[in-house]
Design a protein around this motif. Structure first.
Motif, PDB file in Angstrom:
ATOM      1  N   LYS A 175      13.131  30.175  29.751  1.00  0.00           N
ATOM      2  CA  LYS A 175      14.379  30.933  29.874  1.00  0.00           C
ATOM      3  C   LYS A 175      15.554  30.019  29.598  1.00  0.00           C
ATOM      4  N   GLU A 176      16.542  30.558  28.904  1.00  0.00           N
ATOM      5  CA  GLU A 176      17.733  29.764  28.588  1.00  0.00           C
ATOM      6  C   GLU A 176      18.672  29.761  29.774  1.00  0.00           C
ATOM      7  N   ASP A 177      19.257  28.603  30.009  1.00  0.00           N
ATOM      8  CA  ASP A 177      20.221  28.455  31.096  1.00  0.00           C
ATOM      9  C   ASP A 177      21.601  28.814  30.557  1.00  0.00           C
ATOM     10  N   PRO A 178      22.279  29.855  31.107  1.00  0.00           N
ATOM     11  CA  PRO A 178      23.586  30.238  30.554  1.00  0.00           C
ATOM     12  C   PRO A 178      24.662  29.182  30.809  1.00  0.00           C
ATOM     13  N   TRP A 179      24.485  28.336  31.803  1.00  0.00           N
ATOM     14  CA  TRP A 179      25.494  27.318  32.113  1.00  0.00           C
ATOM     15  C   TRP A 179      25.324  26.059  31.259  1.00  0.00           C
ATOM     16  N   ALA A 180      24.243  25.974  30.494  1.00  0.00           N
ATOM     17  CA  ALA A 180      24.035  24.789  29.659  1.00  0.00           C
ATOM     18  C   ALA A 180      25.061  24.727  28.534  1.00  0.00           C
ATOM     19  N   LYS A 181      25.522  25.881  28.028  1.00  0.00           N
ATOM     20  CA  LYS A 181      26.480  25.908  26.929  1.00  0.00           C
ATOM     21  C   LYS A 181      27.925  25.782  27.409  1.00  0.00           C
ATOM     22  N   ALA A 182      28.165  25.870  28.690  1.00  0.00           N
ATOM     23  CA  ALA A 182      29.532  25.820  29.217  1.00  0.00           C
ATOM     24  C   ALA A 182      30.128  24.442  29.004  1.00  0.00           C
ATOM     25  N   PRO A 183      31.423  24.377  28.732  1.00  0.00           N
ATOM     26  CA  PRO A 183      32.046  23.064  28.545  1.00  0.00           C
ATOM     27  C   PRO A 183      32.026  22.265  29.848  1.00  0.00           C
ATOM     28  N   ALA A 184      32.029  20.959  29.702  1.00  0.00           N
ATOM     29  CA  ALA A 184      31.903  20.077  30.869  1.00  0.00           C
ATOM     30  C   ALA A 184      33.133  20.142  31.759  1.00  0.00           C
ATOM     31  N   GLY A 185      34.301  20.206  31.193  1.00  0.00           N
ATOM     32  CA  GLY A 185      35.509  20.205  32.006  1.00  0.00           C
ATOM     33  C   GLY A 185      36.392  21.384  31.665  1.00  0.00           C
ATOM     34  N   GLY A 186      37.086  21.899  32.637  1.00  0.00           N
ATOM     35  CA  GLY A 186      37.989  23.013  32.417  1.00  0.00           C
ATOM     36  C   GLY A 186      39.410  22.517  32.201  1.00  0.00           C
ATOM     37  N   PRO A 187      40.356  23.439  31.984  1.00  0.00           N
ATOM     38  CA  PRO A 187      41.739  23.026  31.745  1.00  0.00           C
ATOM     39  C   PRO A 187      42.374  22.370  32.961  1.00  0.00           C
ATOM     40  N   SER A 188      41.879  22.642  34.139  1.00  0.00           N
ATOM     41  CA  SER A 188      42.477  22.057  35.340  1.00  0.00           C
ATOM     42  C   SER A 188      41.715  20.832  35.822  1.00  0.00           C
ATOM     43  N   GLU A 189      40.814  20.331  35.012  1.00  0.00           N
ATOM     44  CA  GLU A 189      39.977  19.212  35.436  1.00  0.00           C
ATOM     45  C   GLU A 189      40.790  17.948  35.699  1.00  0.00           C
ATOM     46  N   ASN A 190      41.760  17.662  34.852  1.00  0.00           N
ATOM     47  CA  ASN A 190      42.544  16.425  34.987  1.00  0.00           C
ATOM     48  C   ASN A 190      43.962  16.685  35.480  1.00  0.00           C
ATOM     49  N   TRP A 191      44.249  17.877  36.028  1.00  0.00           N
ATOM     50  CA  TRP A 191      45.608  18.207  36.455  1.00  0.00           C
ATOM     51  C   TRP A 191      45.954  17.488  37.739  1.00  0.00           C
ATOM     52  N   GLN A 192      47.191  16.987  37.822  1.00  0.00           N
ATOM     53  CA  GLN A 192      47.705  16.345  39.030  1.00  0.00           C
ATOM     54  C   GLN A 192      49.069  16.940  39.328  1.00  0.00           C
ATOM     55  N   PRO A 193      49.412  17.152  40.602  1.00  0.00           N
ATOM     56  CA  PRO A 193      50.726  17.727  40.910  1.00  0.00           C
ATOM     57  C   PRO A 193      51.830  16.710  40.642  1.00  0.00           C
ATOM     58  N   ASP A 194      53.032  17.225  40.309  1.00  0.00           N
ATOM     59  CA  ASP A 194      54.199  16.356  40.107  1.00  0.00           C
ATOM     60  C   ASP A 194      54.724  15.892  41.449  1.00  0.00           C
ATOM     61  N   ALA A 195      55.351  14.766  41.434  1.00  0.00           N
ATOM     62  CA  ALA A 195      55.960  14.247  42.658  1.00  0.00           C
ATOM     63  C   ALA A 195      57.188  15.080  42.991  1.00  0.00           C
ATOM     64  N   TRP A 196      57.498  15.210  44.288  1.00  0.00           N
ATOM     65  CA  TRP A 196      58.644  16.009  44.708  1.00  0.00           C
ATOM     66  C   TRP A 196      59.870  15.148  44.712  1.00  0.00           C
ATOM     67  N   SER A 197      60.918  15.663  44.078  1.00  0.00           N
ATOM     68  CA  SER A 197      62.195  14.944  44.097  1.00  0.00           C
ATOM     69  C   SER A 197      63.255  15.937  44.538  1.00  0.00           C
ATOM     70  N   PRO A 198      63.929  15.644  45.653  1.00  0.00           N
ATOM     71  CA  PRO A 198      64.929  16.580  46.186  1.00  0.00           C
ATOM     72  C   PRO A 198      66.147  16.628  45.255  1.00  0.00           C
ATOM     73  N   SER A 199      66.742  17.792  45.166  1.00  0.00           N
ATOM     74  CA  SER A 199      67.952  17.965  44.386  1.00  0.00           C
ATOM     75  C   SER A 199      69.116  18.231  45.330  1.00  0.00           C
ATOM     76  N   ALA A 200      70.301  18.060  44.835  1.00  0.00           N
ATOM     77  CA  ALA A 200      71.501  18.266  45.635  1.00  0.00           C
ATOM     78  C   ALA A 200      71.642  19.760  45.893  1.00  0.00           C
ATOM     79  N   THR A 201      72.011  20.126  47.093  1.00  0.00           N
ATOM     80  CA  THR A 201      72.194  21.534  47.446  1.00  0.00           C
ATOM     81  C   THR A 201      73.578  21.982  47.061  1.00  0.00           C
ATOM     82  N   LYS A 202      73.699  23.234  46.698  1.00  0.00           N
ATOM     83  CA  LYS A 202      74.992  23.810  46.332  1.00  0.00           C
ATOM     84  C   LYS A 202      75.653  24.293  47.603  1.00  0.00           C
ATOM     85  N   ARG A 203      76.970  24.036  47.662  1.00  0.00           N
ATOM     86  CA  ARG A 203      77.713  24.506  48.836  1.00  0.00           C
ATOM     87  C   ARG A 203      78.638  25.623  48.477  1.00  0.00           C
TER      88      ARG A 203
END
Length: 181
Positions: free
Chosen positions: A153-181
């Motif tokens: 029997k063929e394994d359906p997951w054998a043809k799947a790509p190794a990594g997805g689009p979110s495999e190497n994603w990292q969040p951006d660092a938070w930098s506060p902005s000046a508040t409007k008064r």
């Protein structure tokens, strides 16, 4: 009720001008219901229930009709016939509930285990009594060859790509902005 009690209740139920409290009625449990003039509010009558002194307060049961009368929801106190009809109605409702429960219990539930047994799994054995009629003449070596001849029997997951689009994603660092008064 004894004749003496009956006479006493009739005497207490008379609304005489000098009397401060009046007997209004009794229920089937023997509780008595009274009305008396409120001295602070001269135009209003207060309503109370008096039970047997030997009865604990938590054991006192007041019927819904008398409770309505005590809370000024109904103007007239319930009669003995009305109280007896309510007891008969409660008995009929309990009987109907018992029949409904019996009817409900007789139906099968989806939560219960099925009553039928599942068929035994088909196994390939060399024993002639357990094997199917098609394989009675086959030897164990022929059975092994049949199993090897079947394509894998063929394994359906054998043809799947190794990594997805979110495999190497990292969040951006938070930098506060000046508040409007």
């Amino acid at each position: 009720m004894s004749p003496v009690n009956s006479l006493w209740f009739k005497w207490k139920s008379l609304r005489l001008p000098w009397r401060s409290s009046f007997l209004v009625g009794t229920d089937l449990s023997g509780n008595t219901f009274w009305e008396f003039k409120d001295h602070l509010n001269a135009g209003r009558f207060r309503r109370i229930v008096k039970c047997d002194p030997k009865t604990h307060f938590s054991d006192v049961q007041v019927s819904p009709q008398w409770h309505q009368w005590l809370r000024y929801v109904r103007a007239e106190p319930p009669s003995l016939q009305e109280q007896q009809q309510d007891v008969i109605r409660q008995i009929q409702i309990k009987e109907l509930a018992r029949l409904a429960d019996a009817r409900w219990a007789s139906k099968p539930s989806y939560l219960d285990m099925p009553k039928t047994q599942q068929p035994a799994p088909v196994t390939n054995t060399a024993d002639a009594t357990l094997s199917s009629p098609e394989t009675k003449n086959d030897t164990p070596q022929q059975e092994v060859q049949k199993e090897e001849a079947a394509p894998p029997k063929e394994d359906p997951w054998a043809k799947a790509p190794a990594g997805g689009p979110s495999e190497n994603w990292q969040p951006d660092a938070w930098s506060p902005s000046a508040t409007k008064r």
